[in-house]
Scaffold this motif. Sequence first.
Motif, PDB file in Angstrom:
ATOM      1  N   GLY A 180       0.815  -1.208   0.000  1.00 35.58           N
ATOM      2  CA  GLY A 180       0.000   0.000   0.000  1.00 35.58           C
ATOM      3  C   GLY A 180       0.847   1.255   0.000  1.00 35.58           C
ATOM      4  N   PRO A 181       0.235   2.420  -0.251  1.00 36.45           N
ATOM      5  CA  PRO A 181       0.972   3.683  -0.284  1.00 36.45           C
ATOM      6  C   PRO A 181       1.427   4.091   1.114  1.00 36.45           C
ATOM      7  CG  PRO A 181      -1.370   4.099  -0.475  1.00 36.45           C
ATOM      8  CD  PRO A 181      -1.210   2.607  -0.515  1.00 36.45           C
ATOM      9  N   ALA A 182       2.549   4.812   1.176  1.00 32.56           N
ATOM     10  CA  ALA A 182       3.119   5.235   2.450  1.00 32.56           C
ATOM     11  C   ALA A 182       2.683   6.651   2.802  1.00 32.56           C
ATOM     12  CB  ALA A 182       4.640   5.173   2.393  1.00 32.56           C
ATOM     13  N   ASP A 183       2.338   6.836   4.066  1.00 31.50           N
ATOM     14  CA  ASP A 183       2.040   8.184   4.547  1.00 31.50           C
ATOM     15  C   ASP A 183       3.302   9.040   4.572  1.00 31.50           C
ATOM     16  OD1 ASP A 183      -0.864   7.801   5.536  1.00 31.50           O
ATOM     17  OD2 ASP A 183       0.228   6.135   6.453  1.00 31.50           O
ATOM     18  N   LEU A 184       4.430   8.386   4.813  1.00 33.08           N
ATOM     19  CA  LEU A 184       5.714   9.081   4.842  1.00 33.08           C
ATOM     20  C   LEU A 184       6.779   8.170   4.261  1.00 33.08           C
ATOM     21  CD1 LEU A 184       7.698  11.331   5.770  1.00 33.08           C
ATOM     22  CD2 LEU A 184       7.783  10.168   7.999  1.00 33.08           C
ATOM     23  N   VAL A 185       7.599   8.729   3.377  1.00 32.34           N
ATOM     24  CA  VAL A 185       8.778   8.042   2.863  1.00 32.34           C
ATOM     25  C   VAL A 185       9.999   8.840   3.296  1.00 32.34           C
ATOM     26  CG1 VAL A 185      10.040   7.292   0.822  1.00 32.34           C
ATOM     27  CG2 VAL A 185       7.554   7.063   0.893  1.00 32.34           C
ATOM     28  N   ILE A 186      10.929   8.173   3.942  1.00 32.38           N
ATOM     29  CA  ILE A 186      12.151   8.804   4.434  1.00 32.38           C
ATOM     30  C   ILE A 186      13.324   8.323   3.592  1.00 32.38           C
ATOM     31  CG2 ILE A 186      13.714   9.050   6.407  1.00 32.38           C
ATOM     32  CD1 ILE A 186      11.291   8.487   8.218  1.00 32.38           C
ATOM     33  N   ALA A 187      14.168   9.242   3.173  1.00 32.35           N
ATOM     34  CA  ALA A 187      15.379   8.902   2.421  1.00 32.35           C
ATOM     35  C   ALA A 187      16.521   9.751   2.964  1.00 32.35           C
ATOM     36  CB  ALA A 187      15.177   9.144   0.932  1.00 32.35           C
ATOM     37  N   ASN A 188      17.253   9.197   3.906  1.00 31.80           N
ATOM     38  CA  ASN A 188      18.347   9.930   4.545  1.00 31.80           C
ATOM     39  C   ASN A 188      19.682   9.557   3.921  1.00 31.80           C
ATOM     40  OD1 ASN A 188      16.611  11.208   6.296  1.00 31.80           O
ATOM     41  ND2 ASN A 188      17.041   9.870   8.040  1.00 31.80           N
ATOM     42  N   TYR A 189      20.337  10.514   3.312  1.00 30.98           N
ATOM     43  CA  TYR A 189      21.683  10.355   2.764  1.00 30.98           C
ATOM     44  C   TYR A 189      21.762   9.208   1.766  1.00 30.98           C
ATOM     45  CZ  TYR A 189      22.303  13.513   6.583  1.00 30.98           C
ATOM     46  OH  TYR A 189      22.140  14.580   7.421  1.00 30.98           O
ATOM     47  N   ALA A 214       7.242  13.115   1.753  1.00 26.21           N
ATOM     48  CA  ALA A 214       8.587  12.550   1.643  1.00 26.21           C
ATOM     49  C   ALA A 214       9.539  13.455   2.421  1.00 26.21           C
ATOM     50  CB  ALA A 214       9.029  12.457   0.186  1.00 26.21           C
ATOM     51  N   SER A 215      10.408  12.834   3.204  1.00 27.40           N
ATOM     52  CA  SER A 215      11.448  13.546   3.936  1.00 27.40           C
ATOM     53  C   SER A 215      12.795  13.074   3.414  1.00 27.40           C
ATOM     54  CB  SER A 215      11.337  13.275   5.439  1.00 27.40           C
ATOM     55  OG  SER A 215      12.428  13.853   6.138  1.00 27.40           O
ATOM     56  N   ILE A 216      13.545  13.990   2.789  1.00 33.00           N
ATOM     57  CA  ILE A 216      14.783  13.624   2.109  1.00 33.00           C
ATOM     58  C   ILE A 216      15.913  14.456   2.703  1.00 33.00           C
ATOM     59  CG2 ILE A 216      15.963  13.548  -0.112  1.00 33.00           C
ATOM     60  CD1 ILE A 216      12.772  13.725  -1.070  1.00 33.00           C
ATOM     61  N   GLU A 217      16.864  13.773   3.328  1.00 26.57           N
ATOM     62  CA  GLU A 217      17.978  14.468   3.964  1.00 26.57           C
ATOM     63  C   GLU A 217      19.232  14.273   3.122  1.00 26.57           C
ATOM     64  OE1 GLU A 217      19.544  14.070   8.404  1.00 26.57           O
ATOM     65  OE2 GLU A 217      17.397  14.503   8.278  1.00 26.57           O
ATOM     66  N   VAL A 218      19.891  15.375   2.794  1.00 22.16           N
ATOM     67  CA  VAL A 218      21.118  15.323   2.000  1.00 22.16           C
ATOM     68  C   VAL A 218      22.115  16.323   2.566  1.00 22.16           C
ATOM     69  CG1 VAL A 218      20.002  14.615  -0.164  1.00 22.16           C
ATOM     70  CG2 VAL A 218      20.225  17.046   0.362  1.00 22.16           C
ATOM     71  N   GLN A 219      23.385  16.041   2.339  1.00 19.27           N
ATOM     72  CA  GLN A 219      24.385  17.045   2.684  1.00 19.27           C
ATOM     73  C   GLN A 219      24.128  18.289   1.842  1.00 19.27           C
ATOM     74  OE1 GLN A 219      28.466  16.007   1.939  1.00 19.27           O
ATOM     75  NE2 GLN A 219      29.226  17.552   3.344  1.00 19.27           N
ATOM     76  N   HIS A 220      24.260  19.460   2.469  1.00 13.79           N
ATOM     77  CA  HIS A 220      23.982  20.708   1.783  1.00 13.79           C
ATOM     78  C   HIS A 220      25.259  21.210   1.117  1.00 13.79           C
ATOM     79  CE1 HIS A 220      21.913  24.925   2.071  1.00 13.79           C
ATOM     80  NE2 HIS A 220      21.895  24.423   0.852  1.00 13.79           N
ATOM     81  N   LEU A 221      25.216  21.396  -0.182  1.00 10.13           N
ATOM     82  CA  LEU A 221      26.393  21.872  -0.902  1.00 10.13           C
ATOM     83  C   LEU A 221      26.876  23.211  -0.356  1.00 10.13           C
ATOM     84  CD1 LEU A 221      28.335  21.300  -3.294  1.00 10.13           C
ATOM     85  CD2 LEU A 221      26.827  22.722  -4.691  1.00 10.13           C
ATOM     86  N   LEU A 222      25.962  24.022   0.146  1.00  6.75           N
ATOM     87  CA  LEU A 222      26.356  25.326   0.680  1.00  6.75           C
ATOM     88  C   LEU A 222      27.333  25.159   1.835  1.00  6.75           C
ATOM     89  CD1 LEU A 222      26.117  28.396   0.867  1.00  6.75           C
ATOM     90  CD2 LEU A 222      24.073  28.076   2.279  1.00  6.75           C
TER      91      LEU A 222
END
Length: 441
Positions: A180-189, A214-222
Amino acid sequence: MSAAAVAEQDGRTGPLERPAGRTCRLCGSNQLRRFLDLGVVPRCELFLTPEAVAAPDVSYPLQVWVCERCLLVQLPPLFTPEETFTDYPYFSSYSTSRVEQARTLVEDAVRRLGLGLDSFVVEVGSNDGYLLQHLVRRWIRCLGIEPSVNVGETAREKGAPTFTEFLTAETGALVRAIHGPADLVIANYVYGDVPDVTDFTRGLRSLVADDGWASIEVQHLLTLVERTEFDTIYHEHFQYFTLLTGQRALATGGLSVVDVELVDIRGGAIRIWARPTECAMEPSVRVTEVLAAEEAAGLHVARGHDGFAEAVSRVRDDLVSFLIEARRAGKKVVGYGASGNGNTLLNYCGVRPDLLAYTVDRNPYKHGRYTPGTRIPVHAPERIAADRPDYVLVLPWNLRAELLDQLSYVREWGGKLVFPIPELEVVSPAPADRPLEHPVF
């Protein structure tokens, strides 16, 4: 007219070299501009067994480019994710701070989205269950998608449901059909670790419910640029994001950015909150503020990325000078941590066992092995207390607060900690963490 003259005439100050035959993986442009060249180095996670130490390294160019059209900073795909992640030596749970950060994210998401017993959460790149365990304890239905067989098995042993596969548009649709569909999808790094960012993004969209998040965590280029965090660049990272390029990448799969958080993790990250475009609200004021900060730093134009290489070389010169001076003074320097970013640093700086006797790591998988390229032996952390070295070079410097606590015992014999980035700093692991003058012998 020479290339230098052309650069001066059109206002560009950086190198004009472009990789032959390469195109941007996001927009397809062939206008790629050199951002950084860290030489030719082996893959950072291939720790060598004693039997392999005498064999030659297989090395690859570690060159970073910025697309002049869409501004995505990227490495060429020299090998596939399957070659890196199928059997993987990194286990997130060995970092106590990362486990705690995961717990905080889960608590924030529960409050923000009203997650409960009838919710469903998917984490992509779920590693050893470091985050899923917090959902399991709350009785929130969850699933991890983790390509590494060995790491995924560890997660299942912890009671974290884990599907061993790479996320693609096809596997995203399969998971949705089954669970089934997800209420939240997390993608960390993980968003920076896929060479086909468009297909991966479509996979994210397949997982997310039509009114989900969706919660997507990435290193910030800044922050990578501002703090000279070049050691976070290695072959398994295929791209590095600003919020602007993150917006553009997510849009390819039908996801729109609605909010962003600045996160003090891994040297500085952004947590992007996105929703399916058809249900997305207007972006928050924080989105506007982060985009403005990136633009002010020059990262919304290609030439604004120039000059980073000079800052990187200064970090190398300072570290190598310190290690040489320490050796001349008869001081012993060892390392703490055997991480991918540490291997980028050691290889770029040309550090060998004559300057760094050994390093230690909490992960037993790496004990008795050697760092790729530099051939520095890896031991268990207890080795430091037994040897009482004068200096401990902290390779995972981005875990500073955690490691200052873990290494506080070094002060018992007057030992010092060395942090190489953002600039060389020698400190006493005392509660006050007071800086010392460099060099100290």
